[in-house]
Write a protein that holds these residues in place. Structure first.
Motif, mmCIF file in Angstrom:
data_model
loop_
_atom_site.group_PDB
_atom_site.id
_atom_site.type_symbol
_atom_site.label_atom_id
_atom_site.label_comp_id
_atom_site.label_asym_id
_atom_site.label_seq_id
_atom_site.Cartn_x
_atom_site.Cartn_y
_atom_site.Cartn_z
ATOM 1 N N GLN A 43 -21.539 29.612 55.639
ATOM 2 C CA GLN A 43 -21.537 29.671 57.105
ATOM 3 C C GLN A 43 -22.116 28.398 57.732
ATOM 4 O O GLN A 43 -22.158 28.264 58.958
ATOM 5 C CB GLN A 43 -22.347 30.880 57.608
ATOM 6 C CG GLN A 43 -22.086 32.193 56.896
ATOM 7 C CD GLN A 43 -20.636 32.578 56.843
ATOM 8 O OE1 GLN A 43 -19.941 32.596 57.864
ATOM 9 N NE2 GLN A 43 -20.147 32.902 55.641
ATOM 10 N N TYR A 103 -31.902 32.210 62.802
ATOM 11 C CA TYR A 103 -31.581 33.590 62.459
ATOM 12 C C TYR A 103 -32.658 34.150 61.542
ATOM 13 O O TYR A 103 -33.258 33.440 60.741
ATOM 14 C CB TYR A 103 -30.228 33.675 61.734
ATOM 15 C CG TYR A 103 -29.079 33.038 62.492
ATOM 16 C CD1 TYR A 103 -28.517 33.670 63.596
ATOM 17 C CD2 TYR A 103 -28.569 31.807 62.103
ATOM 18 C CE1 TYR A 103 -27.469 33.088 64.296
ATOM 19 C CE2 TYR A 103 -27.519 31.223 62.791
ATOM 20 C CZ TYR A 103 -26.973 31.866 63.890
ATOM 21 O OH TYR A 103 -25.942 31.288 64.580
ATOM 22 N N HIS A 108 -27.922 44.547 64.603
ATOM 23 C CA HIS A 108 -28.060 43.186 65.117
ATOM 24 C C HIS A 108 -28.742 43.256 66.473
ATOM 25 O O HIS A 108 -28.247 43.918 67.397
ATOM 26 C CB HIS A 108 -26.673 42.536 65.263
ATOM 27 C CG HIS A 108 -26.697 41.270 66.055
ATOM 28 N ND1 HIS A 108 -25.703 40.924 66.951
ATOM 29 C CD2 HIS A 108 -27.602 40.266 66.102
ATOM 30 C CE1 HIS A 108 -25.985 39.767 67.508
ATOM 31 N NE2 HIS A 108 -27.133 39.354 67.010
ATOM 32 N N ASN A 155 -31.708 37.544 67.576
ATOM 33 C CA ASN A 155 -31.279 36.715 66.443
ATOM 34 C C ASN A 155 -31.661 37.352 65.107
ATOM 35 O O ASN A 155 -31.781 36.679 64.087
ATOM 36 C CB ASN A 155 -31.877 35.311 66.535
ATOM 37 C CG ASN A 155 -33.394 35.300 66.357
ATOM 38 O OD1 ASN A 155 -34.064 36.296 66.637
ATOM 39 N ND2 ASN A 155 -33.940 34.184 65.909
ATOM 40 N N TYR A 214 -30.916 40.206 62.076
ATOM 41 C CA TYR A 214 -29.867 40.979 61.413
ATOM 42 C C TYR A 214 -30.533 41.869 60.371
ATOM 43 O O TYR A 214 -31.104 41.380 59.396
ATOM 44 C CB TYR A 214 -28.837 40.046 60.777
ATOM 45 C CG TYR A 214 -28.071 39.270 61.827
ATOM 46 C CD1 TYR A 214 -26.830 39.710 62.283
ATOM 47 C CD2 TYR A 214 -28.617 38.122 62.401
ATOM 48 C CE1 TYR A 214 -26.144 39.017 63.265
ATOM 49 C CE2 TYR A 214 -27.938 37.425 63.392
ATOM 50 C CZ TYR A 214 -26.703 37.880 63.821
ATOM 51 O OH TYR A 214 -26.030 37.204 64.805
ATOM 52 N N LEU A 225 -21.364 33.963 62.936
ATOM 53 C CA LEU A 225 -22.579 33.233 63.268
ATOM 54 C C LEU A 225 -22.274 31.751 63.456
ATOM 55 O O LEU A 225 -21.464 31.183 62.721
ATOM 56 C CB LEU A 225 -23.629 33.386 62.161
ATOM 57 C CG LEU A 225 -24.510 34.633 62.189
ATOM 58 C CD1 LEU A 225 -23.685 35.893 62.010
ATOM 59 C CD2 LEU A 225 -25.586 34.547 61.101
#
Length: 255
Positions: free
Chosen positions: A41, A71, A146, A149, A151, A171
């Motif tokens: 990612q 994140y 979620h 920021n 998860y 993301l």
């Protein structure tokens, strides 16, 4: 890793939650799979913290890690039992209440329709911090969460993998890191200066050295990482040449 001044580095942290991890009864497998997924990612896993099933410890970790990374991922503590306190702790960290998410209730109701019904303990898995969204769970029904920021995912590795798959491409990140490896039968301490000089000669590159002892011999593998594949190849070639100039045989791909 040193990058050009105008290249944005996206980072993530992981909080592994659970007394069973700290006790050694369960071996965590989520760090490696999250790190690999994040790299694709274009996000770097910058730090990992393992915390017990204690609200104050989770709150502290969440607030520190979410503040200094783009994140924060958490694994563990979102099941149906009394010691699954992750949702409550994250809500406390954010200063919000805990509510039942209607979509999560519907998903769980459908999933357990032929599995004994949606009991009160099972309903706990539909609880979320107020304002949170869901992460699809194709494996066992109970969704991830979620919020801001953060998860929040299951601790079971194959369920975590499914949740990560559902998040793929959602993301914002930078360029993925690419890597190349060479190996050499040499003591790491003998070529430490060479490694440092080579890394400094290639801004944007990091060189990791991983020593080992095998078959009665000392060796090391060297991993060159950067976001530019050409830069990685060029640095590998230079490192290879410098090692060979000192009389060391180099093994492409590592030993």
């Amino acid at each position: 890793m040193r990058l050009s001044m105008n290249e944005r580095i996206w980072t993530a942290a992981l909080a592994v939650i659970g007394d069973e991890i700290l006790s050694g009864r369960t071996q965590d497998k989520n760090v490696a799979q999250l790190a690999s997924w994040l790299n694709v990612q274009g996000i770097r896993l910058a730090e990992v913290r393992i915390v017990p099933d204690k609200t104050e410890a989770i709150v502290e970790a969440v607030n520190i890690l979410r503040a200094r990374n783009d994140y924060l991922f958490t694994t563990g503590g979102i099941g149906p039992t009394h010691d699954d306190i992750t949702v409550d702790a994250i809500a406390a960290a954010l200063g919000v209440g805990v509510v039942y998410h209607p979509e999560a209730l519907a998903v769980l109701d459908a999933y357990y329709a032929t599995r004994g019904g949606l009991t009160e303990p099972r309903k706990r898995m539909a609880r979320v911090p107020d304002g949170a969204g869901l992460i699809e769970n194709r494996m066992s029904g109970a969704p991830g969460i979620h919020v801001e920021n953060i998860y929040v995912m299951a601790g079971v590795p194959h369920i975590t993998a499914g949740m990560l798959d559902a998040l793929t491409g959602t993301l914002e990140g930078g360029r993925p890191v690419v890597a190349g490896t060479i190996g050499c039968w040499v003591a790491e301490s003998e070529i430490a200066d060479l490694l440092g000089a080579t890394e400094r000669a290639f801004p944007g590159v990091s060189i990791g050295s991983y020593p080992f002892f095998r078959d009665g011999r000392t060796g090391a593998n060297f991993v060159v990482r950067a976001t530019d594949a050409v830069l990685v190849d060029t640095c590998l070639a230079e490192l290879n040449a410098r090692l060979e100039a000192l009389g060391h045989a180099v093994v492409a791909g590592g030993i």
